[in-house]
Design an enzyme around this catalytic site. Structure first.
Site, short mmCIF file in Angstrom:
data_model
loop_
_atom_site.label_atom_id
_atom_site.label_comp_id
_atom_site.label_asym_id
_atom_site.label_seq_id
_atom_site.Cartn_x
_atom_site.Cartn_y
_atom_site.Cartn_z
CG ASP A 141 -2.03 1.00 1.15
OD1 ASP A 141 -2.04 1.55 -0.01
OD2 ASP A 141 -2.84 1.30 2.15
CG LEU A 142 4.80 3.40 -2.21
CD1 LEU A 142 5.74 3.31 -1.00
CD2 LEU A 142 5.65 3.08 -3.40
#
Length: 237
Positions: free
Chosen positions: A169-170
């Site tokens: 989940d960048l």
């Protein structure tokens, strides 16, 4: 060097670094415990609430694992147990430990709790808090970042990618900026070392989408498309 141990008793497993949190028990993973001790210093809202507390002159972060999406409305914080090594807390704890050995800019793992009940488990993670830092979203809500700061963000992401670290989940909330302009990356739940190359561009695309999303949502958000060029310059160095 860390001194990792684990305790197993009555369906509870605690992983911990004895140098940072000696003799831990379940109570230490309850924010109410730190509140009653007067050591709770704040929190941050996300999928759940992350709590900040101070213990033995160290600032720490406590996070309870919670599900997102539709299934999160039903199960909230329960996960199917298929073995300790497959639990999210166990995997994140040891990934962070490996990243420390590689000197990557990520939180230091302190302790993890896995509590099993039948076929399900709940989990918590404690890490050291990154000192004197704000997430990049908060920074951009107040001011524009310099070109060098965007270059630093790109270089930091490249550091992880060079070590084949896939961040699930960048987004802009998981990038931290400290007072020395060093960039850190946080929240390695569901992250891992991953082979191949294609996912690296997908990681960058996800970050870019989060910037566009916040630009549309916020009345004050000091980001523009040209900033992305600086990030890519740092990434491609």
């Amino acid at each position: 060097m860390p001194d990792f141990h684990n305790i197993n008793q009555d369906g509870i497993t605690i992983l911990f670094d004895a140098q940072l949190l000696p003799n831990p028990d379940k109570a230490l993973f309850d924010p109410q415990y730190w509140r009653t001790q007067g050591l709770l210093s704040g929190g941050a809202k996300g999928r759940g609430t992350t709590y900040f507390f101070r213990y033995q002159q160290l600032d720490m972060v406590l996070r309870h694992y919670r599900r997102g999406g539709l299934i999160g409305k039903l199960l909230q914080d329960q996960y199917f147990f298929t073995g300790l090594e497959h639990t999210r807390a166990w995997q994140e704890f040891y990934l962070l430990a490996d990243m420390q050995q590689d000197q990557l800019p990520a939180p230091v793992p302190v302790a993890a709790l896995i509590e099993r009940s039948g076929l399900a488990y709940r989990a918590d993670l404690i890490t050291l808090r990154i000192p004197a830092s704000v997430d990049v979203f908060q920074a951009l809500s107040e001011r524009a970042l310099t070109e060098n700061q965007w270059i630093s963000i790109g270089r930091t992401i490249r550091q992880l990618h060079d070590q084949q670290i896939f961040h699930h989940d960048l987004n802009i909330h998981n990038l931290m900026l400290d007072q020395q302009d060093k960039i850190w990356i946080i929240d390695f739940d569901k992250c891992r070392r991953k082979g191949g190359q294609k996912w690296k561009q997908q990681n960058l695309d996800r970050l870019l989408r989060s910037l566009h999303k916040e630009k549309q949502r916020q009345s004050s958000f000091y980001w523009q498309q040209s900033d992305w060029d600086g990030l890519l310059a740092g990434y491609n160095r």
